[in-house]
Scaffold this active site. Structure first.
Site, mmCIF file in Angstrom:
data_model
loop_
_atom_site.group_PDB
_atom_site.id
_atom_site.type_symbol
_atom_site.label_atom_id
_atom_site.label_comp_id
_atom_site.label_asym_id
_atom_site.label_seq_id
_atom_site.Cartn_x
_atom_site.Cartn_y
_atom_site.Cartn_z
ATOM 1 N N VAL A 1 47.040 52.539 36.755
ATOM 2 C CA VAL A 1 47.743 51.486 37.475
ATOM 3 C C VAL A 1 49.251 51.735 37.525
ATOM 4 O O VAL A 1 49.999 50.907 38.020
ATOM 5 C CB VAL A 1 47.491 50.098 36.842
ATOM 6 C CG1 VAL A 1 46.025 49.726 36.931
ATOM 7 C CG2 VAL A 1 47.979 50.064 35.396
ATOM 8 N N GLU A 2 49.686 52.875 37.018
ATOM 9 C CA GLU A 2 51.114 53.197 37.064
ATOM 10 C C GLU A 2 51.332 54.460 37.909
ATOM 11 O O GLU A 2 51.349 54.397 39.127
ATOM 12 C CB GLU A 2 51.665 53.327 35.645
ATOM 13 C CG GLU A 2 51.608 52.002 34.886
ATOM 14 C CD GLU A 2 52.241 52.062 33.518
ATOM 15 O OE1 GLU A 2 53.481 52.126 33.435
ATOM 16 O OE2 GLU A 2 51.490 52.044 32.518
ATOM 17 N N MET A 3 51.478 55.630 37.272
ATOM 18 C CA MET A 3 51.742 56.843 38.051
ATOM 19 C C MET A 3 50.464 57.589 38.427
ATOM 20 O O MET A 3 50.466 58.433 39.322
ATOM 21 C CB MET A 3 52.710 57.732 37.276
ATOM 22 C CG MET A 3 54.046 57.021 37.013
ATOM 23 S SD MET A 3 55.188 57.896 35.921
ATOM 24 C CE MET A 3 55.873 59.090 37.060
#
Length: 468
Positions: free
Chosen positions: A168-170
């Site tokens: 859900v980030e990078m």
């Protein structure tokens, strides 16, 4: 406002009650903190020792609660060279080390913003996916004992590893994919050679560009992100005119209410001496869930929907415990609390009064504390966007990097699904006069009925003519 004897007496009584929890507080400081209980008997916050202010404060009208910001020199490391810091800055700002080439460290922890964050309730990563908690500020993060709201990383370097591969980030599939991209760019190979060339075979990119060195460089850059010389710091260092009368009143109220039992030390976070030590300072939020006003905040802002540190330790005693955040530059870090749902600083002060101190704060107290907190905003180091190394003859971003995970067997987030539904249900139509009207499901159904009626009439006319 200066003569608060009744309030002071109440605080002294509270301190006597807190003495019964010193043993639990010591256990919390050692890494086994107490939790937010449904009863108020065991909910007293851990008392943190407030360090003394700098010398030369005897002539000040109000004694400050702690010393001034110690500055970058306090956390600077001998091997944090200019070349390493510059490399770390490039890595920090480079979105190409994310799966889609759109998300960098700076996306969620923006060094061009005085709050050092993204201003969102929760951060948005690749493919529009969102995380569970609010992004903490990156300013002064080098002074913290641990990183993340739940303290799952001890150091800045360890923290930098997580977002790289978080879906859900990078969103990179693994750290090897991150390193492969970096190794494909000659500029990065040369930069790593300059910084770490005496530690590895400089002829082989796989030897010089490693995960350990990558996060080491990012951490070196993050340590430079400090904000000293705030009005409060100037006051502590002897400038009696640096704070307004309202800010001085707020500073007294801040101490008298007991806010410094958690927000102590020059970072106002309970943690700064021995940075990156892993000895986190945690407190339950909420501490007083049975407070009538706090119970409303719990429901409105979802304060008890996340397990807190228990998600790391799997210990029920750590449920709803979170790292005490810094109050430096807090006027710029809205929205507040770990949920990111509290929109204003005034509301956050009221919430902390009810949920952490069991106090119903007056409007005057709220405004005075707010005024004091604005005095903690320091001077930000100048930031210039660096030129990033170019790719070596071909794109480093895969052609399918923009494909949504839901189209490749992954799961879209609830927010993505809601946004998709909203986009389907709400279309923009020209109103015929150059303006835009918003289409609704009812309006769309009406148009459909009209279209069917016209089609039916046309068919009947054609049939009639056929029989004439």
């Amino acid at each position: 406002m200066r003569n608060r004897r009744q309030r002071l007496l109440a605080v002294l009584c509270a301190c006597l009650l807190l003495l019964s929890g010193v043993g639990a507080g010591a256990a919390s400081a050692a890494g086994a903190p107490t939790t937010a209980d449904d009863t108020e008997t065991n909910a007293a916050p851990q008392v943190q020792q407030t360090d003394e202010a700098d010398n030369g404060t005897d002539g000040l009208p109000v004694e400050p609660p702690t010393r001034a910001h110690p500055g970058y020199e306090y956390i600077e490391r001998e091997n944090d060279t200019e070349a390493k810091i510059e490399l770390g800055k490039q890595l920090y700002l480079d979105p190409r080390i994310s799966q889609t080439g759109t998300i960098s460290c700076n996306t969620c922890h923006n060094v061009m913003d005085p709050g050092g964050h993204d201003g969102r309730p929760t951060a948005m990563g690749v493919h529009g996916q969102t995380g569970p908690v609010n992004s903490p500020t990156v300013w002064n993060s080098g002074f913290h004992h641990t990183q993340f709201w739940d303290g799952r990383a001890d150091t800045l370097a360890e923290q930098a590893q997580g977002p790289l591969v978080a879906d859900v980030e990078m969103g990179m599939p693994d750290t090897g994919a991150v390193l492969e991209r970096l190794r494909s760019m000659d500029g990065y190979v040369e930069a790593y050679q300059e910084v770490y060339g005496d530690q590895a075979d400089v002829e082989n990119p796989e030897d010089i560009i490693t995960l350990e060195r990558t996060v080491d460089a990012i951490a070196a850059y993050e340590r430079t992100l400090v904000t000293p010389n705030s009005p409060y710091d100037q006051y502590v260092q002897g400038d009696a005119d640096a704070l307004s009368e309202q800010q001085l009143d707020g500073m007294e109220t801040f101490e008298e209410l007991g806010c410094t039992s958690c927000h102590s030390g020059p970072m106002f976070s309970g943690q700064w001496d021995e940075p990156e030590s892993g000895n986190g300072v945690y407190q339950p939020n909420p501490t007083y869930p049975n407070n009538e006003q706090c119970s409303e905040y719990v429901d409105e802002y979802g304060l008890m929907e996340n397990p807190g540190r228990m998600g790391v330790t799997d210990d029920s005693a750590d449920q709803y415990l979170y790292k005490v955040p810094t109050l430096r530059n807090v006027e710029y870090t809205a929205p507040y609390t770990h949920t990111g749902n509290v929109r204003t600083l005034e509301e956050m002060i009221r919430l902390m009064g009810a949920c952490q101190l069991n106090e119903d704060l007056s409007d005057e107290e709220v405004q005075d504390i707010r005024a004091f907190l604005t005095s903690l905003s320091g001077e930000h180091p100048e930031q210039e966007m660096p030129m990033l190394p170019g790719p070596s003859g071909e794109s480093v971003i895969p052609a399918d990097s923009g494909v949504n995970p839901s189209e490749t067997g992954g799961q879209a987030t609830e927010m993505q699904e809601a946004e998709s539904t909203e986009m389907q249900d709400t279309e923009m139509q020209d109103d015929g006069s150059g303006g835009i009207i918003e289409d609704t499901p009812g309006f769309t159904m009406g148009l459909t009925v009209v279209a069917l009626a016209v089609a039916l009439a046309t068919a009947l006319i054609a049939r009639t003519r056929r029989f004439e």
